[in-house]
Each structure stands twice: as structure tokens, then as C-alpha cells.
Design a protein around this motif. Structure first.
Motif, PDB file in Angstrom:
ATOM      1  N   ASP A 214       0.811  -1.220   0.000  1.00 43.24           N
ATOM      2  CA  ASP A 214       0.000   0.000   0.000  1.00 43.24           C
ATOM      3  C   ASP A 214       0.843   1.268   0.000  1.00 43.24           C
ATOM      4  O   ASP A 214       0.453   2.272  -0.579  1.00 43.24           O
ATOM      5  CB  ASP A 214      -0.891   0.021   1.249  1.00 43.24           C
ATOM      6  N   TYR A 215       1.995   1.219   0.679  1.00 40.31           N
ATOM      7  CA  TYR A 215       2.757   2.458   0.777  1.00 40.31           C
ATOM      8  C   TYR A 215       3.273   2.914  -0.592  1.00 40.31           C
ATOM      9  O   TYR A 215       3.561   4.088  -0.785  1.00 40.31           O
ATOM     10  CB  TYR A 215       3.900   2.334   1.799  1.00 40.31           C
ATOM     11  N   THR A 217       1.430   2.634  -3.451  1.00 44.76           N
ATOM     12  CA  THR A 217       0.287   3.373  -3.990  1.00 44.76           C
ATOM     13  C   THR A 217       0.197   4.740  -3.319  1.00 44.76           C
ATOM     14  O   THR A 217      -0.066   5.757  -3.957  1.00 44.76           O
ATOM     15  CB  THR A 217      -1.024   2.601  -3.724  1.00 44.76           C
ATOM     16  N   MET A 218       0.441   4.728  -2.016  1.00 49.52           N
ATOM     17  CA  MET A 218       0.403   5.981  -1.256  1.00 49.52           C
ATOM     18  C   MET A 218       1.443   6.967  -1.800  1.00 49.52           C
ATOM     19  O   MET A 218       1.139   8.140  -2.007  1.00 49.52           O
ATOM     20  CB  MET A 218       0.696   5.661   0.219  1.00 49.52           C
ATOM     21  N   ARG A 220       2.710   7.041  -4.728  1.00 51.05           N
ATOM     22  CA  ARG A 220       2.268   7.505  -6.047  1.00 51.05           C
ATOM     23  C   ARG A 220       1.137   8.514  -5.890  1.00 51.05           C
ATOM     24  O   ARG A 220       1.083   9.509  -6.606  1.00 51.05           O
ATOM     25  CB  ARG A 220       1.796   6.329  -6.892  1.00 51.05           C
ATOM     26  N   ALA A 221       0.243   8.244  -4.934  1.00 51.68           N
ATOM     27  CA  ALA A 221      -0.899   9.139  -4.725  1.00 51.68           C
ATOM     28  C   ALA A 221      -0.434  10.509  -4.237  1.00 51.68           C
ATOM     29  O   ALA A 221      -1.153  11.488  -4.351  1.00 51.68           O
ATOM     30  CB  ALA A 221      -1.886   8.533  -3.729  1.00 51.68           C
ATOM     31  N   LYS A 222       0.766  10.552  -3.658  1.00 46.01           N
ATOM     32  CA  LYS A 222       1.312  11.844  -3.250  1.00 46.01           C
ATOM     33  C   LYS A 222       1.831  12.628  -4.441  1.00 46.01           C
ATOM     34  O   LYS A 222       2.248  13.773  -4.306  1.00 46.01           O
ATOM     35  CB  LYS A 222       2.468  11.633  -2.261  1.00 46.01           C
ATOM     36  N   LYS A 232      13.468   5.410  -3.877  1.00 46.61           N
ATOM     37  CA  LYS A 232      13.472   5.805  -2.473  1.00 46.61           C
ATOM     38  C   LYS A 232      12.625   4.845  -1.633  1.00 46.61           C
ATOM     39  O   LYS A 232      13.118   4.230  -0.700  1.00 46.61           O
ATOM     40  CB  LYS A 232      12.923   7.232  -2.344  1.00 46.61           C
ATOM     41  N   HIS A 233      11.371   4.703  -2.010  1.00 47.59           N
ATOM     42  CA  HIS A 233      10.462   3.953  -1.146  1.00 47.59           C
ATOM     43  C   HIS A 233      10.614   2.443  -1.288  1.00 47.59           C
ATOM     44  O   HIS A 233      10.737   1.731  -0.301  1.00 47.59           O
ATOM     45  CB  HIS A 233       9.019   4.369  -1.418  1.00 47.59           C
ATOM     46  N   VAL A 234      10.574   1.962  -2.518  1.00 52.31           N
ATOM     47  CA  VAL A 234      10.559   0.512  -2.708  1.00 52.31           C
ATOM     48  C   VAL A 234      11.950  -0.074  -2.475  1.00 52.31           C
ATOM     49  O   VAL A 234      12.104  -1.075  -1.792  1.00 52.31           O
ATOM     50  CB  VAL A 234      10.061   0.151  -4.126  1.00 52.31           C
ATOM     51  N   ASN A 237      13.193  -0.753   1.194  1.00 56.68           N
ATOM     52  CA  ASN A 237      12.543  -1.898   1.844  1.00 56.68           C
ATOM     53  C   ASN A 237      12.946  -3.222   1.204  1.00 56.68           C
ATOM     54  O   ASN A 237      13.041  -4.233   1.888  1.00 56.68           O
ATOM     55  CB  ASN A 237      11.029  -1.734   1.802  1.00 56.68           C
TER      56      ASN A 237
END
Lengths: 316, 363
Positions: A214-215, A217-218, A220-222, A232-234, A237
């Protein structure tokens, strides 16, 4: 708990592990049948008195425990005694060879990381694409092929047939010359292939798992650019599980170097180890086994610290 | 012109089992500052609707046709870059499960600040200050210190507050709240709803509120759209939907709300299940579960019509109460024979928080 405190704690835990490693190293070598004196007097007719004298000279007549403490006292001062087969200090022998193996090992590790991580990311992001398929084939082959065979194959193709790489190591100049680096490339690739194949697959699966969360999608939604979302995000992790396995690969790279150095007649510690085992050169074997053990312990320590840096949940 | 106009939106998922029709000719409008509820069972296409507004439908999903006009601009025609400027900036989203929506590897503050830096062109320090302000706005104590906490150091309610702060970070005109309270316990749910209410008022933000909790809708929304199997089946004001439901599915939903003081032994349910979105029943999709279904319902697919006139519904008429049932176009021989009893809150021994309507199907 802050990252600093975690690191401190983790470093302190390493100390008993290191002591355990010295015990194991010494104990295992002592357990092997025959001692250096047997080797020295082989094929010679020696009186029991001379044999006894030799044992005393190397301290082999003392109880095992005392032998260990004597040895340990030297180890903490980086004094591993003298080699039995050629009478030179062990430290000197190792320091002569170590730069070569370090060069090969770090090149192998670099080759691994530079190819495995980006390819894994691309393969995960473009699932089912040509790159993904190609990386899959490479991984299967890379994991299956034995080091010695791959080494000979590469030598045949690139040194013998295509003449791109030299057949033998440059005889002079030490480890840090361009010629040596060029020569080291083939053995480095040979050692790194298995690790690359493994890490590539791991990176891909870990990345695919994270991309579904979900993070993402989050993020991207930002409205963040896709590059930021992935890098950065994927990525951070996904790297968490890769880092642990990468550290274990350090051990495989070191153990692989033993075989590969023989194949490439490479002047590193792997070959020294093989020769010393043949000669029952206990001080050298002990020093090398301990060195390898310490390298693996440090790699794991580094992995744990990186792990905690990447995943803040570990620190608590 | 309404702020958001969705027209004939069709989203399809091309799966190995077949084509999933997630939304079918979906049309609705949201005015600036309005609170618009979308209600339906799981799988009715509610979340897909939100994600398609941001064009975040993942493969194998495709927005097949339709228009999504935001401030007059068709979002489906924008370039990826232009779309990114809208995401998080003019339209933002609040996710159902804050715990998974937050990246565990970055601090809560950084996750708010990154959008601020990107959209509002602020430097590190300004973005940090704004993020701390936002955390204060959503009621997080010691915001300056909590800024550098990681998500796992936040409680569930605080995580949802942080996600709301993210959604608010760039002063959006529309917030898509996708079941923002479903993962929370009841007391926290009430706090979060109050917070959303305050925020919607303070910043004059429109909210598209997706939920399957009819009680929350009654409390929170101005207008409601009921969805079934990717179709809108009824649109109206909260009062109309609750006091005067005009679609058998809405009636079924209403009567399945459990009530304190109700002495029936079992929960009221709508018999059957939502159809497989790959192979939908012909005619009206609801007919297999509808107590009033007749032969005609299996053949004719009902349009959304004004319940008063039976004329085709006009999406831009905000006062219109529309439903998609053949009963309203005169094609049904019988009539929707149910009675709505409204129980006064004072009469009931305890309020259920959801409102005062009770739909009962009497057969």
C-alpha cells in the motif's frame, strides 16, 4: 534505541563470537591427524630424541590448552609464529598474499552488486520483459555452473581464444597495478557469478513483493515521480532482505577463492591455504582459517548494522 | 460546472479468468466543499473508483472509457507529468489501512515533508515546519518530536492521523477517503471522523468518502451514491437515501444495520451474494437477489432515473434523487412494496449512531 547504541551493542556481541572462532580454529586444526613434526620427518630416519626435540621446539609437547593460550597470546599481537615449511613469519607470508585476495574478493563483490541489484530491480519492475527473461536464464545457469568449470571456460574463451585477457598473472608489480586489476577481472567474475545469480533473483522477488504494498500506492498518490517511488520507497525496503544474503555471499566468495585461485594460478591466500594444508603447516593454516572466520564475522556485523540502518524497526 | 465530474466511467481488469467489469457507466459529480459518500458491499467498485480518479489503476486494470473532469479538465487526457502535479496536490487520498500505507523505513515527518517539498517547492526547513504544523493540525501531541518518529512508534489512530496530515499537506481541493476508519476501533473512529469534519470545514475541502458503514455516511456526508456491482444504483441526499430509499438494494442495506433494542435473533441480510464481476447476470444485476424481481428484470437493464419523473437522471442536478430500478420507469408490473419506518432517536432505547431510518421489506 538509537542507531549508535544498536551498533555498539552489536559490536560488543561480536567479541565472544571472535573468541569462539579462535577456539574452533585452533581446536579443528589440532584434531586433524598427524602434526607438523610427522611431516618434517617423513621419509627420513630420525631418532625419537630428535623427534622429541622438534616437538619441544614448536611447543607441541605442552597440553593442548597451553598450546592454545600460547597461540592466542601471539594472535592478539598479530604474531602467528613461523611457518614450518619455509621458516618465515606467518604474518609476512599472509601479508604478501592478502592484497591479491582482497583485490579479487572486492572486485567479485562489486561485480555482483553492480550487476545483481539493478538487474533485479529492472526485472521486477518490468516483469515478463526480455530483461526479466534473460536474467532468469542467467540466474539458473549462474547458480548451476561450478566455479572451477566456469573459470576454465572463461580462460579458454577470453584468454586462449580471444586473447583479451592475459593467461598468467603479471609476475611483478604487486596487487595494485592496472595489469593486475585486468588480470583479476576473470577470476572475480568467476567467483561473483553464483552470488550475482542468487542476489538478482532475491532482489527481484523482494522488489515484486514490496511493489505490491500500500505504501507504494500511497507514494504515487502523493504525486511523487516514479523514479522517487522506486528508488526511495521501494528500494530501501527491498534491500532489507538482500543485505543479509549479500553478507553471507562474502563467505562464499572467500571459500570460492580457494578453488578459483588454483584454476587461475592466482597468488592469493586461497592457494597459500591449499599448499599449507598439503604441508601440514599448522601455524599458516590456523592463521588463514582464523582470518577467513574473522572476515565472515565482520561481514555479518556490517550486514546487521546496514540492516538496522535500512529498517528502523530492527533497532527497537 | 461541478468541481469533479465523472462521466460514464468504465474500468476493466483483464485477468486470466476473464474481463472484470469493475465500474460500469459510472457518472457522478462532486461540488467544491461537498462531502460525497459512496456506499456498497466489498467488490462493488468503490475503491477502484477512487484509484481511477488519480489514474492509479494498476495493470491489468484499465480505464476503458469515460471522462473524469476535474475543474473542467479531463484527467484522462493529461500527460503523466501533469497528472503527478494533481496527485497529492489538488486531489489527495486517505487510505483504509494507515499501517500499511506508511512506509516503515522512513520517518512519519519525512513522508509528509516529501510531498510538500515536491509540490509546494519548499526547501528542507520550510517543509519540515509545515509538516510539524500539519501534525499539530491533525491532533498529534508533541508534533515537533513525533516528526522524527517512525510509523511503528505511532498507535493505529495516530498513524491514521498522520496519513490524513499527508493528504492535507498541499491544501487539496478534493480528498478521496477510502474507508479511512474501517481499520480503527470505534472510539478512534469517532475521533477521526470529527477530525475529518473539522478539516473539511477549516480548509473547505471536498471529500469523497468511501465506506460500507452506513452509520458513518449518515453522520458525515451530504450526498450519497449507492453502488452495486460497479453500477450506481441510487444517488440522493443523505436524507433521501435514509428516509426514502428508492432502490431495493438500498433498502436491503438499510435493514441490515444491526440495532440496539431490536429483539430479532438474527441479523437481517440480503440473500445471495454480489455477482461475479466477470459474468454478470443479464438485465438488472441485482435481480437474482431482489425480492421484487419480475421477468422483465432479467432482460432489461435499468438506467439511473429521477425517482419522481422516471426521466433519465441528470448528473449535474444535485437535488435530484435518482435510482436505477425498473419500478421507476413503469416497466415493473408490481411496485416496490416496502415500508420505511422511522424511529425517533428519543424513542429508541439507545441510538445506533447511524440515524433513524429503518427499512423493512414486508412480503
Amino acid at each position: 534505541m538509537s542507531l549508535q547504541r544498536y551498533v555498539l551493542k552489536r559490536v560488543l556481541v561480536t567479541i565472544p563470537i571472535l573468541i569462539g572462532a579462535t577456539m574452533l580454529t585452533f581446536g579443528l586444526v589440532a584434531l586433524t591427524p598427524g602434526d607438523p613434526v610427522d611431516y618434517i620427518i617423513a621419509f627420513q630416519d630420525v631418532s625419537p630424541e630428535v623427534e622429541q626435540q622438534l616437538r619441544e621446539q614448536y611447543g607441541l609437547d605442552k597440553p593442548l590448552f597451553m598450546q592454545y593460550l600460547d597461540w592466542l597470546a601471539g594472535v592478539v599481537q598479530f604474531d602467528f609464529g613461523d611457518s614450518i615449511s619455509n621458516q618465515r613469519p606467518v604474518t609476512e607470508l599472509i601479508m604478501e598474499r592478502l592484497p591479491y585476495t582482497l583485490l579479487m574478493g572486492s572486485m567479485a563483490f562489486m561485480v555482483t552488486l553492480i550487476t545483481a541489484i539493478p538487474t533485479g530491480i529492472i526485472a521486477a519492475y518490468y516483469r515478463g520483459s526480455v530483461i526479466d527473461q534473460a536474467s532468469r536464464v542467467f540466474s539458473v545457469v549462474g547458480i548451476a555452473i561450478p566455479n572451477f568449470f566456469l573459470g576454465i571456460l572463461l580462460l579458454l574463451i577470453f584468454a586462449s581464444q580471444l586473447n583479451i585477457f592475459p593467461f598468467l598473472a603479471p609476475s611483478s608489480g604487486g596487487a595494485l597495478t592496472p595489469e593486475m586489476a585486468v588480470y583479476t577481472l576473470l577470476p572475480a567474475i568467476t567467483i561473483g557469478t553464483g552470488a550475482t545469480a542468487l542476489l538478482m533473483r532475491l532482489m527481484r522477488s523482494s522488489m515484486i513483493e514490496e511493489l505490491d504494498k500500500d505504501y507504494v500506492t500511497m507514494a504515487r498518490a502523493k504525486g511523487l515521480p516514479e523514479r522517487t517511488v522506486v528508488n526511495k520507497h521501494v528500494l530501501r525496503n527491498s534491500l532489507i532482505s538482500v543485505v543479509t544474503v549479500a553478507a553471507i555471499q562474502v563467505a562464499f566468495i572467500i571459500s570460492g577463492s580457494v578453488v578459483v585461485e588454483i584454476v587461475f594460478s592466482y597468488p592469493g591466500i586461497g592457494r597459500l591455504l591449499v599448499n599449507s594444508v598439503g604441508a601440514r603447516d599448522f601455524p599458516v593454516i590456523q592463521a588463514l582459517v582464523l582470518l577467513i572466520g574473522v572476515a565472515v564475522i565482520l561481514a555479518n556485523l556490517l550486514a546487521d548494522i546496514l540492516y538496522a540502518y535500512l529498517d528502523p524497526r530492527i533497532r527497537y | 460546472m461541478a468541481m469533479l465530474e465523472v462521466e460514464d466511467l468504465n474500468v476493466r481488469f483483464y485477468t486470466e479468468d476473464g474481463v472484470v467489469k469493475a465500474t460500469n457507466d459510472l457518472s457522478y459529480q462532486i461540488e467544491a466543499g461537498e462531502r460525497f459518500g459512496i456506499v456498497g458491499e466489498s467488490g462493488a467498485g468503490k475503491s477502484v473508483t477512487s484509484l481511477s480518479l488519480l489514474r492509479l489503476i494498476d495493470s491489468p486494470g484499465v480505464i476503458e472509457s469515460g471522462e473524469i473532469r476535474f475543474k473542467g479538465q479531463n484527467l484522462l487526457e493529461l500527460s503523466d507529468e501533469e497528472m503527478r502535479q494533481i496527485r497529492g496536490n489538488e486531489i489527495s487520498m486517505i487510505f483504509q489501512d494507515a499501517e500499511t500505507a506508511l512506509n516503515p523505513a522512513y520517518t512519519v515527518g519525512e513522508q509528509i515533508a516529501e510531498a510538500v517539498r515536491y509540490h509546494l517547492d519548499m526547501d528542507e526547513e520550510e517543509a519540515r515546519e509545515r509538516s510539524i504544523e500539519l501534525l499539530e493540525d491533525v491532533g498529534i501531541p508533541d508534533a515537533a518530536e513525533r516528526y522524527s518518529d517512525y510509523p511503528h512508534q505511532f498507535s493505529g489512530g495516530m498513524q491514521q492521523r498522520a496519513v490524513i496530515a499527508m493528504a492535507l499537506s498541499c491544501d487539496p481541493d478534493l480528498i478521496l477517503a477510502d474507508e479511512p476508519t474501517t481499520a480503527l476501533d470505534v472510539t478512534i473512529e469517532a475521533q477521526i471522523l470529527t477530525l475529518l469534519e473539522e478539516i473539511a470545514e477549516k480548509f473547505d475541502t471536498a471529500i469523497q468518502f468511501i465506506t460500507h458503514d452506513l452509520g458513518v455516511v449518515a453522520e458525515f456526508c451530504d450526498r450519497v451514491m449507492v453502488m452495486y456491482a460497479g453500477h450506481p444504483v441510487e444517488i440522493g441526499t443523505v436524507e433521501e437515501i435514509y428516509y426514502d430509499p428508492q432502490h431495493p438494494y438500498t433498502v436491503g442495506l438499510m435493514s441490515s444495520i444491526p440495532r440496539i433494542g431490536d429483539d430479532s435473533e438474527r441479523l437481517q441480510t440480503i440473500p445471495g451474494r454480489m455477482p461475479d464481476l466477470i459474468e454478470m447476470p443479464p438485465g438488472c444485476n441485482f435481480h437474482p437477489r431482489c425480492p421484487y424481481a419480475e421477468e422483465i428484470c432479467t432482460q432489461l437493464s435499468p438506467e439511473l432515473v429521477d425517482v419522481e419523473t422516471g426521466q433519465e437522471a441528470a448528473p449535474d442536478d444535485r437535488n435530484q434523487h435518482a435510482a436505477a430500478c425498473l419500478a421507476h420507469t413503469g416497466e415493473l408490473a408490481g411496485s416496490l412494496d416496502y415500508e420505511v419506518t422511522v424511529r425517533d432517536e428519543l424513542e429508541a432505547t439507545a441510538t445506533d449512531g447511524s440515524g433513524t431510518t429503518e427499512g423493512e421489506i414486508d412480503e
